[in-house]
Enzyme design. Structure first.
Site, PDB file in Angstrom:
ATOM      1  N   ASP A   1       0.826  -1.199   0.000  1.00 11.19           N
ATOM      2  CA  ASP A   1       0.000   0.000   0.000  1.00 11.19           C
ATOM      3  C   ASP A   1       0.871   1.265   0.000  1.00 11.19           C
ATOM      4  O   ASP A   1       1.943   1.291   0.593  1.00 11.19           O
ATOM      5  CB  ASP A   1      -0.883  -0.031   1.250  1.00 11.19           C
TER       6      ASP A   1
ATOM      7  N   GLU B   1       1.726  -0.080  -4.881  1.00  9.38           N
ATOM      8  CA  GLU B   1       0.746   0.925  -5.294  1.00  9.38           C
ATOM      9  C   GLU B   1       1.479   2.241  -5.537  1.00  9.38           C
ATOM     10  O   GLU B   1       1.904   2.906  -4.606  1.00  9.38           O
ATOM     11  CB  GLU B   1      -0.328   1.122  -4.221  1.00  9.38           C
TER      12      GLU B   1
END
Length: 613
Positions: A324, A353
């Site tokens: 993330d 990400e």
């Protein structure tokens, strides 16, 4: 708090004196590449104690911090056999304590585990919204937020057992890998269902299940030749994390002092003109006020994160990480973290990400990037997410007419920039995910547009990822109704649901049209090597029709995406290079054999996937 601590040790079969409240990692494995392990002991004034180990276990370092409740003990495990080694803490005039630190036997072939790759198709779920097989764990007495399915932004009760019970559905659909948003404990008082504000990174949130349940999920997936990807968060923890409430060091998190929000300007990581204040605010600012930003420049923090990541891979049998907010991390720290994980598991895969809107900026973060090399930077990150393709998909299938830059030209231009990437086959391609608007909302429920988008995602280069429910036409309007609307419950995942979309009989006719098309393509690509690793040959779109080929030495396929509402004729002489002498092709959707010795007409707003002969 004490009951929770003893439950933690009970789950791992550990009995310790009450003075030792936690030891992390709780155990390790014999024969690991990372054999120097830094154990974190936590307890009231535990730093006042001295440490001794069995003669065969060497203590190479003892680190104390300004907080006397922490003691960091580095032990050498190289050459040690699987066994339990008692680590003793003693203090003059006080009763000594011991911790039974276990070195477990590794699973055969663990170090060389194969991560997810372009042969896979990834299915993304939010576990709280997928399926609830165990209503008894929907709430937990020691965690703040209780289940309330009537609240769109509350906890709804989905759990690991619900995933396990629906693996047959995913396997039948043609999915080969599962990415679940985080499952570790998140004790936020509200909106904890997304689980990105974690409060304990060695424990599955009990509202999802147990650590053993998570390992069982991986085992059940392995039986089906499916891979499990953990959503890992390196950039921040939640404000309710037990260590945040009693920081080991003042600089364990970034402080200004206290909280200051990130400016979200990820470009400062490589911008040669960036001011120091902007750079610092991006790297060190908190993602939100409830997500303290971890300081990876602190060696204790970085080492803790490395060990925790490796521990979960080894313990659960993972096949990959999705990291993330990768580009919000301190870039040197996240590079070291990524390299350490990949050094331990050289065939593993990690996708980061990197939510940016420019191919060069995304490429900067991929391993051995030609863009990153300009600044002598290497993230060691194998895979990044193709957000620019996502950006194009969100608009181009609503553009019926082609202009110089609109319509299918958007896809063509996206792939024209592939020269910027080091490894185009290790790009994650997707139409939507848990943070973007629902793709079927963007298409206003138009199944034909969905088919065009899925054809592109499932036949172009890279690793395709689907978002749960897209395959049955689920909708959700984030701009109008917020995140909860794009994270609705999967129909049939809860006892008493009026509809069960996990079954063909339970789906509507339109839902089955979505589903059958997705299933057909997914199962076709599953064992089709030319889609996994074949070269891509594309033609500039004309009349909003995009044509490309995937090919290798043995096989060749032709993909036509007609984004024009009207049927369009194709002069096949233009595609001689791609056809390479093929005179016919099998339409993998309809099963029909199509002659390619004359002009070909493709229906309006429809795809054609031809296996060439």
């Amino acid at each position: 708090m004490k009951n929770y601590i003893f439950l933690f040790f009970f789950l791992f079969g550990v009995s310790v004196n009450a003075q030792i409240e936690r030891v992390e990692p709780p155990f390790w494995w014999s024969g690991m590449n990372r054999s120097e392990i830094q154990l974190m002991f936590y307890g009231n004034n535990i730093a006042e104690y001295s440490v001794s180990t069995p003669s065969e276990m060497i203590v190479s370092n003892i680190r104390k911090t300004e907080n006397p409740n922490y003691l960091f003990v580095t032990v050498q495990t190289e050459g040690l056999k699987p066994a339990t080694y008692n680590i003793r803490l003693s203090k003059k005039g006080k009763k000594s304590m011991s911790y039974p630190f276990e070195l477990k036997q590794r699973e055969p072939g663990s170090a060389l585990r194969e991560g997810f790759d372009a042969s896979d198709a990834i299915y993304l779920i939010m576990p709280d919204r997928f399926a609830n097989a165990n209503p008894s764990n929907d709430s937990h007495p020691q965690l703040q937020e209780k289940a309330d399915r009537s609240n769109p932004g509350g906890r709804h009760g989905g759990d690991i057992e619900g995933i396990i019970q629906n693996l047959d559905y995913l396997e039948d659909l043609g999915v080969t890998a599962l990415w679940s948003t985080p499952l570790l404990e998140d004790d936020d008082p509200a909106y904890s269902y997304h689980t990105y504000a974690q409060s304990d990174v060695y424990k599955i949130d009990p509202r999802y299940g147990t650590n053993e349940d998570y390992r069982r999920l991986a085992t059940e997936m392995e039986k089906r030749d499916m891979k499990l990807i953990m959503d890992y968060v390196t950039n921040h923890w939640g404000a309710e994390h037990w260590m945040i409430k009693d920081l080991p060091t003042y600089d364990w998190v970034h402080q200004f002092p206290g909280y200051k929000n990130s400016n979200y300007r990820m470009t400062t990581q490589f911008d040669t003109h960036s001011s120091k204040v902007d750079t610092e605010l991006n790297e060190n600012g908190w993602f939100t006020s409830t997500m303290p930003d971890l300081n990876q420049s602190n060696p204790l923090v970085l080492n803790y994160l490395i060990q925790n990541a490796i521990w979960w891979i080894e313990y659960s049998g993972l096949d990959g990480f999705r990291v993330d907010t990768y580009s919000y991390n301190e870039k040197e720290g996240i590079s070291k973290w990524t390299k350490a994980v990949m050094d331990e598991y050289p065939n593993f895969n990690i996708v980061g990400e990197v939510w940016m809107h420019d191919q060069a900026q995304i490429s900067y973060w991929q391993k051995d990037s030609p863009v990153g090399a300009i600044q002598s930077y290497n993230s060691y990150l194998p895979s990044v997410m193709d957000f620019t393709l996502h950006d194009a998909i969100m608009v181009m299938f609503n553009e019926d007419e082609q202009s110089w830059a609109d319509g299918m030209v958007r896809a063509y231009d996206n792939f024209a920039n592939d020269f910027l990437y080091n490894d185009i086959y290790n790009l994650l391609v997707f139409a939507a995910n848990h943070d973007t608007n629902r793709i079927n909302e963007e298409f206003d429920g138009d199944v034909d547009k969905y088919k065009l988008a899925m054809t592109l995602i499932l036949t172009t280069r890279g690793i395709p990822q689907l978002y749960y429910g897209d395959e049955i036409g689920m909708r959700g309007d984030k701009p109008a109704k917020g995140d909860a609307d794009i994270r609705r419950d999967f129909p049939g995942g809860w006892a008493g649901d009026e509809q069960n979309a996990f079954t063909e009989a339970g789906r509507t006719q339109q839902q089955n049209e979505y589903h059958s098309f997705t299933k057909k393509l997914l199962n076709y690509r599953k064992n089709n090597e030319v889609i996994h690793t074949g070269k891509l040959l594309q033609y500039a779109p004309l009349e909003n029709v995009y044509v490309y080929f995937r090919y290798n030495e043995n096989d060749r396929m032709m993909v036509v995406i007609n984004n024009n509402p009207e049927a369009q004729p194709l002069d096949l002489t233009r595609f001689a290079e791609g056809l390479a002498g093929a005179t016919s092709g099998k339409d993998i959707i309809s099963g029909e054999q199509i002659s390619l010795d004359q002009n070909l007409e493709v229906s309006g707003k429809s795809p054609l996937v031809l296996e060439l002969k």
